[in-house]
Design a protein around this motif. Structure first.
Motif, PDB file in Angstrom:
ATOM      1  N   UNK A 242       0.825  -1.212   0.000  1.00  0.00           N
ATOM      2  CA  UNK A 242       0.000   0.000   0.000  1.00  0.00           C
ATOM      3  C   UNK A 242       0.856   1.258   0.000  1.00  0.00           C
ATOM      4  N   UNK A 243       1.879   1.257   0.838  1.00  0.00           N
ATOM      5  CA  UNK A 243       2.755   2.427   0.915  1.00  0.00           C
ATOM      6  C   UNK A 243       3.484   2.653  -0.409  1.00  0.00           C
ATOM      7  N   UNK A 244       3.943   1.587  -1.027  1.00  0.00           N
ATOM      8  CA  UNK A 244       4.668   1.738  -2.302  1.00  0.00           C
ATOM      9  C   UNK A 244       3.743   2.305  -3.380  1.00  0.00           C
ATOM     10  N   UNK A 245       2.489   1.846  -3.390  1.00  0.00           N
ATOM     11  CA  UNK A 245       1.538   2.377  -4.372  1.00  0.00           C
ATOM     12  C   UNK A 245       1.266   3.861  -4.117  1.00  0.00           C
ATOM     13  N   UNK A 246       1.058   4.235  -2.856  1.00  0.00           N
ATOM     14  CA  UNK A 246       0.793   5.636  -2.531  1.00  0.00           C
ATOM     15  C   UNK A 246       2.023   6.508  -2.774  1.00  0.00           C
ATOM     16  N   UNK A 247       3.198   5.962  -2.531  1.00  0.00           N
ATOM     17  CA  UNK A 247       4.442   6.684  -2.808  1.00  0.00           C
ATOM     18  C   UNK A 247       4.563   6.973  -4.309  1.00  0.00           C
ATOM     19  N   UNK A 248       4.223   5.975  -5.134  1.00  0.00           N
ATOM     20  CA  UNK A 248       4.294   6.158  -6.586  1.00  0.00           C
ATOM     21  C   UNK A 248       3.265   7.170  -7.083  1.00  0.00           C
ATOM     22  N   UNK A 249       2.081   7.187  -6.463  1.00  0.00           N
ATOM     23  CA  UNK A 249       0.986   8.011  -6.988  1.00  0.00           C
ATOM     24  C   UNK A 249       0.846   9.366  -6.303  1.00  0.00           C
ATOM     25  N   UNK A 250       1.233   9.456  -5.031  1.00  0.00           N
ATOM     26  CA  UNK A 250       1.023  10.691  -4.274  1.00  0.00           C
ATOM     27  C   UNK A 250       2.311  11.368  -3.801  1.00  0.00           C
ATOM     28  N   UNK A 251       3.438  10.683  -3.942  1.00  0.00           N
ATOM     29  CA  UNK A 251       4.687  11.382  -3.705  1.00  0.00           C
ATOM     30  C   UNK A 251       5.397  11.095  -2.402  1.00  0.00           C
ATOM     31  N   UNK A 252       6.354  11.955  -2.101  1.00  0.00           N
ATOM     32  CA  UNK A 252       7.381  11.724  -1.090  1.00  0.00           C
ATOM     33  C   UNK A 252       6.844  11.456   0.303  1.00  0.00           C
ATOM     34  N   UNK A 253       5.758  12.105   0.686  1.00  0.00           N
ATOM     35  CA  UNK A 253       5.287  11.939   2.063  1.00  0.00           C
ATOM     36  C   UNK A 253       4.838  10.508   2.359  1.00  0.00           C
ATOM     37  N   UNK A 254       4.677   9.689   1.313  1.00  0.00           N
ATOM     38  CA  UNK A 254       4.292   8.295   1.514  1.00  0.00           C
ATOM     39  C   UNK A 254       5.464   7.323   1.324  1.00  0.00           C
ATOM     40  N   UNK A 255       6.696   7.841   1.317  1.00  0.00           N
ATOM     41  CA  UNK A 255       7.858   6.944   1.209  1.00  0.00           C
ATOM     42  C   UNK A 255       7.831   5.963   2.380  1.00  0.00           C
ATOM     43  N   UNK A 256       7.882   4.641   2.130  1.00  0.00           N
ATOM     44  CA  UNK A 256       7.795   3.678   3.235  1.00  0.00           C
ATOM     45  C   UNK A 256       8.946   3.828   4.222  1.00  0.00           C
ATOM     46  N   UNK A 257       8.637   3.731   5.499  1.00  0.00           N
ATOM     47  CA  UNK A 257       9.663   3.812   6.538  1.00  0.00           C
ATOM     48  C   UNK A 257      10.700   2.712   6.334  1.00  0.00           C
TER      49      UNK A 257
END
Length: 280
Positions: A242-257
């Motif tokens: 989920x985090x990887x998908x959101x990182x790809x679509x919504x940007x840096x603030x969703x980079x997985x910890x």
């Protein structure tokens, strides 16, 4: 709307099948092998037994639910007579699209096809088949039998009729609904992933222990479950996807910890592996 087929008998699929069966629907639960389905049957029957003993369901519901459940490895047999199909497989868009293409050729033209997803696009899925107006996302929450909400996410082509029918089904399941216009992460997953990721970063930075981070949010912000407990329950591999998908679509603030990546690489996936941010 009498027959529901659930594709995928993991944690969410089992929960959706259970909730549908006790609500009076005929339910076909589909998965790859008989062994997987036997495990699902054991778990669902165990939940029915527990619910009966605790008076969460009546004896009539218990007997009816057992009669309503069919466990079937053949997707065509499971889905050909369904009024609604709910796909509940891994959060991988290619896998979901492949299943929807198969369902499109198997199911009646009036059958509604729903994806249980916390992040994926019903528009993208619907565009691959002949009935985009009949495609919708139904985001159930874990554990399904306890959680009261279903997010209903419209794709670009999803019809008003499809939304209304799924709202009625949700009501029969004794769930509340919120209607969401499609955007990556919808409402709950965007918020949940941010909070959980920040909790993981705080743990990594040594701000506080996992127990105290969770306790702070439960007692200080009135969350029913701490973000690290919840990540363990969802599955850290699922949270990472989920985090990887959101990182790809919504940007840096969703980079997985980084700690999430490390735990998944180590096979510490949460409750399902008996080890995550906590030991089980």
């Amino acid at each position: 709307m009498q027959t529901i087929t659930v594709v995928g008998s993991g944690v969410m699929g089992k929960g959706i099948a259970y909730a549908s069966a006790i609500s009076g629907f005929k339910v076909f639960l589909n998965d790859f092998t008989q062994d997987i389905l036997e495990k699902a049957k054991y778990d669902i029957y165990g939940l029915l037994e527990g619910s009966l003993q605790k008076s969460f369901i009546t004896e009539e519901q218990y007997i009816s639910a057992k009669g309503n459940l069919v466990f079937e490895t053949d997707l065509e047999l499971a889905a050909k007579d369904a009024d609604l199909v709910i796909e509940a497989v891994l959060e991988r868009i290619e896998l979901k699209i492949d299943i929807f293409k198969k369902l499109d050729s198997i199911c009646r033209p009036d059958t509604i096809l729903a994806t249980n997803t916390s992040t994926m696009s019903p528009t993208e899925i619907g565009a691959q088949i002949s009935r985009p107006a009949k495609v919708i996302a139904m985001h159930f929450f874990n554990p399904v039998h306890k959680m009261k909400l279903i997010e209903l996410i419209r794709g670009l082509e999803t019809s008003d009729e499809t939304v209304q029918i799924v709202k009625e089904v949700s009501k029969r399941l004794k769930k509340e609904t919120v209607e969401v216009n499609e955007f990556p992460g919808f409402v709950t997953s965007r918020m949940n992933c941010l909070i959980g990721n920040e909790a993981m970063n705080m743990l990594m930075e040594g701000v506080a222990s996992a127990e105290d981070i969770d306790k702070a949010l439960k007692l200080g912000l009135n969350h029913p479950m701490g973000p690290l407990e919840l990540a363990d329950l969802v599955g850290l591999d699922t949270r990472l996807r989920n985090m990887e998908y959101l990182y790809q679509t919504l940007g840096e603030k969703y980079r997985p910890s980084p700690i999430l990546l490390k735990y998944v690489k180590a096979g510490r996936l949460g409750k399902k592996s008996n080890s995550g941010f906590y030991q089980y």
